[in-house]
Design an enzyme around this catalytic site. Structure first.
Site, mmCIF file in Angstrom:
data_model
loop_
_atom_site.group_PDB
_atom_site.id
_atom_site.type_symbol
_atom_site.label_atom_id
_atom_site.label_comp_id
_atom_site.label_asym_id
_atom_site.label_seq_id
_atom_site.Cartn_x
_atom_site.Cartn_y
_atom_site.Cartn_z
ATOM 1 N N CYS A 189 0.813 -1.230 0.000
ATOM 2 C CA CYS A 189 0.000 0.000 0.000
ATOM 3 C C CYS A 189 0.841 1.272 0.000
ATOM 4 C CB CYS A 189 -0.944 0.016 1.197
ATOM 5 S SG CYS A 189 -2.053 -1.393 1.235
ATOM 6 N N HIS A 206 -3.291 7.255 2.841
ATOM 7 C CA HIS A 206 -3.702 5.973 2.261
ATOM 8 C C HIS A 206 -5.150 5.705 2.682
ATOM 9 C CE1 HIS A 206 -3.972 1.870 1.184
ATOM 10 N NE2 HIS A 206 -3.772 1.373 2.385
ATOM 11 N N ASN A 215 -10.199 -0.149 -0.042
ATOM 12 C CA ASN A 215 -8.729 -0.109 -0.042
ATOM 13 C C ASN A 215 -8.206 -0.636 -1.378
ATOM 14 O OD1 ASN A 215 -5.995 -0.424 0.397
ATOM 15 N ND2 ASN A 215 -6.213 -1.434 2.379
HETATM 16 O O1 UT7 Z 1 -3.762 -1.022 3.828
HETATM 17 C C1 UT7 Z 1 -3.329 -1.498 5.066
HETATM 18 C C2 UT7 Z 1 -3.995 -2.771 5.261
HETATM 19 N N1 UT7 Z 1 -5.130 -2.920 6.045
HETATM 20 C C3 UT7 Z 1 -5.723 -2.092 6.918
HETATM 21 O O2 UT7 Z 1 -5.391 -0.980 7.102
HETATM 22 C C4 UT7 Z 1 -6.853 -2.673 7.712
HETATM 23 C C5 UT7 Z 1 -6.604 -2.556 9.195
HETATM 24 N N2 UT7 Z 1 -7.642 -3.115 10.016
HETATM 25 C C6 UT7 Z 1 -8.940 -2.750 9.980
HETATM 26 O O3 UT7 Z 1 -9.325 -1.912 9.189
HETATM 27 C C7 UT7 Z 1 -9.896 -3.322 11.000
HETATM 28 O O4 UT7 Z 1 -9.165 -4.060 11.959
HETATM 29 C C8 UT7 Z 1 -10.991 -4.219 10.387
HETATM 30 C C9 UT7 Z 1 -11.964 -3.360 9.613
HETATM 31 C C10 UT7 Z 1 -10.342 -5.263 9.484
HETATM 32 C C11 UT7 Z 1 -11.771 -4.919 11.490
HETATM 33 O O5 UT7 Z 1 -12.322 -3.983 12.390
HETATM 34 P P1 UT7 Z 1 -12.203 -4.251 13.947
HETATM 35 O O6 UT7 Z 1 -12.915 -3.183 14.631
HETATM 36 O O7 UT7 Z 1 -10.727 -4.399 14.240
HETATM 37 O O8 UT7 Z 1 -13.017 -5.604 14.121
HETATM 38 P P2 UT7 Z 1 -12.521 -7.001 14.690
HETATM 39 O O9 UT7 Z 1 -11.513 -7.629 13.780
HETATM 40 O O10 UT7 Z 1 -12.149 -6.809 16.123
HETATM 41 O O11 UT7 Z 1 -13.852 -7.840 14.601
HETATM 42 C C12 UT7 Z 1 -14.969 -7.545 15.415
HETATM 43 C C13 UT7 Z 1 -16.050 -8.559 15.137
HETATM 44 C C14 UT7 Z 1 -15.569 -10.018 15.180
HETATM 45 O O12 UT7 Z 1 -16.625 -10.766 15.783
HETATM 46 P P3 UT7 Z 1 -16.518 -11.217 17.341
HETATM 47 O O13 UT7 Z 1 -15.290 -12.060 17.390
HETATM 48 O O14 UT7 Z 1 -16.403 -9.933 18.101
HETATM 49 O O15 UT7 Z 1 -17.796 -11.936 17.529
HETATM 50 C C15 UT7 Z 1 -15.476 -10.396 13.745
HETATM 51 O O16 UT7 Z 1 -15.688 -11.785 13.533
HETATM 52 O O17 UT7 Z 1 -16.585 -8.360 13.818
HETATM 53 C C16 UT7 Z 1 -16.592 -9.623 13.111
HETATM 54 N N3 UT7 Z 1 -16.397 -9.344 11.702
HETATM 55 C C17 UT7 Z 1 -17.417 -9.015 10.878
HETATM 56 N N4 UT7 Z 1 -18.731 -8.878 11.093
HETATM 57 C C18 UT7 Z 1 -19.491 -8.519 10.057
HETATM 58 C C19 UT7 Z 1 -15.246 -9.330 10.986
HETATM 59 N N5 UT7 Z 1 -15.499 -9.020 9.717
HETATM 60 C C20 UT7 Z 1 -16.836 -8.808 9.608
HETATM 61 C C21 UT7 Z 1 -17.687 -8.440 8.566
HETATM 62 N N6 UT7 Z 1 -19.004 -8.309 8.844
HETATM 63 N N7 UT7 Z 1 -17.219 -8.193 7.327
#
Ligand code: UT7
Length: 322
Positions: free
Chosen positions: A113, A249, A279
Site C-alpha cells: 500500500c 492511504h 482499499n
Molecule cells: O492497507 C493497510 C492494510 N489494512 C488495513 O489498514 C486494515 C486494518 N484493520 C482494519 O481496518 C480493522 O481491523 C478491520 C476493519 C479489518 C476490522 O475492524 P475491527 O474493529 O478491528 O473488528 P474485529 O476484527 O475486532 O472484529 C470484530 C467482530 C468479530 O466478531 P466477534 O469475534 O467480536 O464476535 C469479527 O468476527 O466483527 C466480526 N467481523 C465481521 N462482522 C461482520 C469481521 N469481519 C466482519 C464483517 N461483517 N465483514
C-alpha cells in the site's frame, strides 16, 4: 537544481460497482458493520479481461492529458503494484507498450500500500538529479483477484483501481520531501503467502489470498502514520497548520480519522475517498489525489502531505506543493 512538480493527475475505477448490500447477500456481513468499522460504502471490481496494466493505462492517459504533454515526452515509467498481470515483464513495460512509447526506462515498485509513495520518492530523485524530465508514476491494483470472497474479514475491505501522476522537472517546487521506511519483522500480520520461489506447483488456493490480522494492522497503522507525519513535518520545519491538505492511504476511515486527529488536521482538510473505492492498496493515494484535484478541492500552490502504510510493513510520506 530542478524540482519534481505534478503536472497532471489521472485515475480510473472499473465500471462494475459492488455495494456493501451486494456483499451482504453472499456473506455474513452488513452495510452497517462495514460502514461503521471502515467507512467503506462500495468498491469497484475489474471486469473479465481488465488487468492491472489496462487500468493503469487508463489512469495514465488521463494524467498525461491533464499535464498537456505528448506521451513521447515521458522518459521514465514507475508503476507501484502488488498485482502485476504477469510474473514478468513488469506492468510498467506493459504500460509503456500500450502507450506506444518504447525506449524510456520502465519498472515496477513493490511496496504494497506504500508503493505509490515509494514510487514518488524514486521519481523525485530522478528528476532532481537530471536523470529524467517527465516521469509517469502510477499506482494500480486488481486486488479483487487475490481476495478470498469467502472470508468476510478481508473481502469487504478491498477494491480495484488506478491512479497516476505525471511529474515534470520544473523551476518551482513541487516535491519538498519524501521519506520511506520498512520493517520486515512482522510479515505475517499482512501477506499473501503464495510466491514464485515457494513453487507455483505447490500453490494451494488459500495461500494465494490476502491474509491479515486486522486488529494488529490497525494499531500499527495509526501509530506509524503519526510518527511519519511528525518526522516529515519536524524535519522540514512545517507545522500542521501550514498544510492545506492531508491525503492519506485510503484503507479505513477510522485509521484516517485517528491519524488526522493526532496530526491536528481538521476533517475538512483531509481527503477521504475510501467510501467510494475501498482499499485499493498502491492506487489509493493517487486515486484520492486525482479525485480531490478534479472536484476542485486541491488547488495549485497548495501544500499537501501524502502518507502511506502497508504490508511489509512499509510506510512513507511525501510533502509537496501541488
Ligand atoms: O492497507 C493497510 C492494510 N489494512 C488495513 O489498514 C486494515 C486494518 N484493520 C482494519 O481496518 C480493522 O481491523 C478491520 C476493519 C479489518 C476490522 O475492524 P475491527 O474493529 O478491528 O473488528 P474485529 O476484527 O475486532 O472484529 C470484530 C467482530 C468479530 O466478531 P466477534 O469475534 O467480536 O464476535 C469479527 O468476527 O466483527 C466480526 N467481523 C465481521 N462482522 C461482520 C469481521 N469481519 C466482519 C464483517 N461483517 N465483514
Amino acid at each position: 537544481m530542478k524540482h519534481a512538480r505534478i503536472a497532471g493527475t489521472g485515475s480510473y475505477l472499473p465500471e462494475k460497482v459492488v455495494t456493501n448490500d451486494d456483499l451482504a447477500r453472499s456473506m455474513d456481513t452488513s452495510d452497517e458493520w462495514i460502514r461503521e468499522r471502515t467507512g467503506i460504502r462500495r468498491r469497484h471490481i475489474a471486469a473479465d479481461g481488465e488487468t492491472t496494466s489496462s487500468i493503469a493505462v487508463a489512469a495514465a492517459r488521463r494524467a498525461i492529458e491533464a499535464a498537456g504533454i505528448e506521451p513521447r515526452a515521458i522518459d521514465l515509467i514507475v508503476v507501484a503494484t502488488t498485482t502485476a498481470d504477469k510474473i514478468f515483464p513488469s506492468v510498467a513495460c506493459q504500460v509503456q507498450r500500450k502507450l506506444g512509447i518504447s525506449g524510456c526506462g520502465a519498472f515496477d515498485v513493490q511496496a504494497a500500500c506504500s508503493g505509490f509513495i515509494y514510487g514518488l520518492d524514486i521519481a523525485d530523485r530522478f528528476v532532481r538529479t537530471g536523470g529524467a524530465e517527465n516521469v509517469l508514476v502510477i499506482g494500480a491494483e486488481t486486488l479483487s483477484r487475490i481476495v478470498d470472497w469467502n472470508d468476510r474479514s478481508t473481502a469487504v475491505l478491498f477494491g480495484d483501481g488506478a491512479g497516476a501522476v505525471l511529474l515534470e522537472a520544473n523551476d518551482r517546487p513541487g516535491i519538498v520531501a519524501a521519506h520511506i521506511h520498512a520493517d520486515g519483522e512482522q510479515e505475517e500480520l499482512l501477506h499473501v503467502p503464495a510466491g514464485v520461489s515457494s513453487g507455483l506447483a505447490e500453490l494451494k488456493a488459500q495461500s494465494a489470498f490476502i491474509q491479515m490480522n486486522g486488529n494488529a494492522v490497525f494499531r500499527k497503522a495509526v501509530a506509524t502514520l503519526d510518527s511519519i507525519a511528525r518526522e516529515t513535518l519536524l524535519g522540514h520545519g512545517v507545522s500542521a497548520d501550514e498544510l492545506d491538505w492531508f491525503v492519506p492511504h485510503q484503507a479505513n476511515l477510522r485509521i484516517i480519522n485517528a491519524a488526522a486527529k493526532k496530526l491536528g488536521m481538521p476533517a475538512e482538510r483531509v481527503v477521504v475517498t475510501v467510501d467510494e473505492h475501498a482499499n485499493t492498496s498502491a492506487a489509493s493515494i493517487p486515486l484520492a489525489l486525482d479525485i480531490a484535484v478534479r472536484d476542485g478541492r486541491i488547488r495549485r500552490g497548495e501544500l499537501l502531505l501524502l502518507e502511506g502504510f502497508g504490508a511489509g510493513f512499509t510506510w512513507g510520506s511525501t510533502l509537496l506543493y501541488y
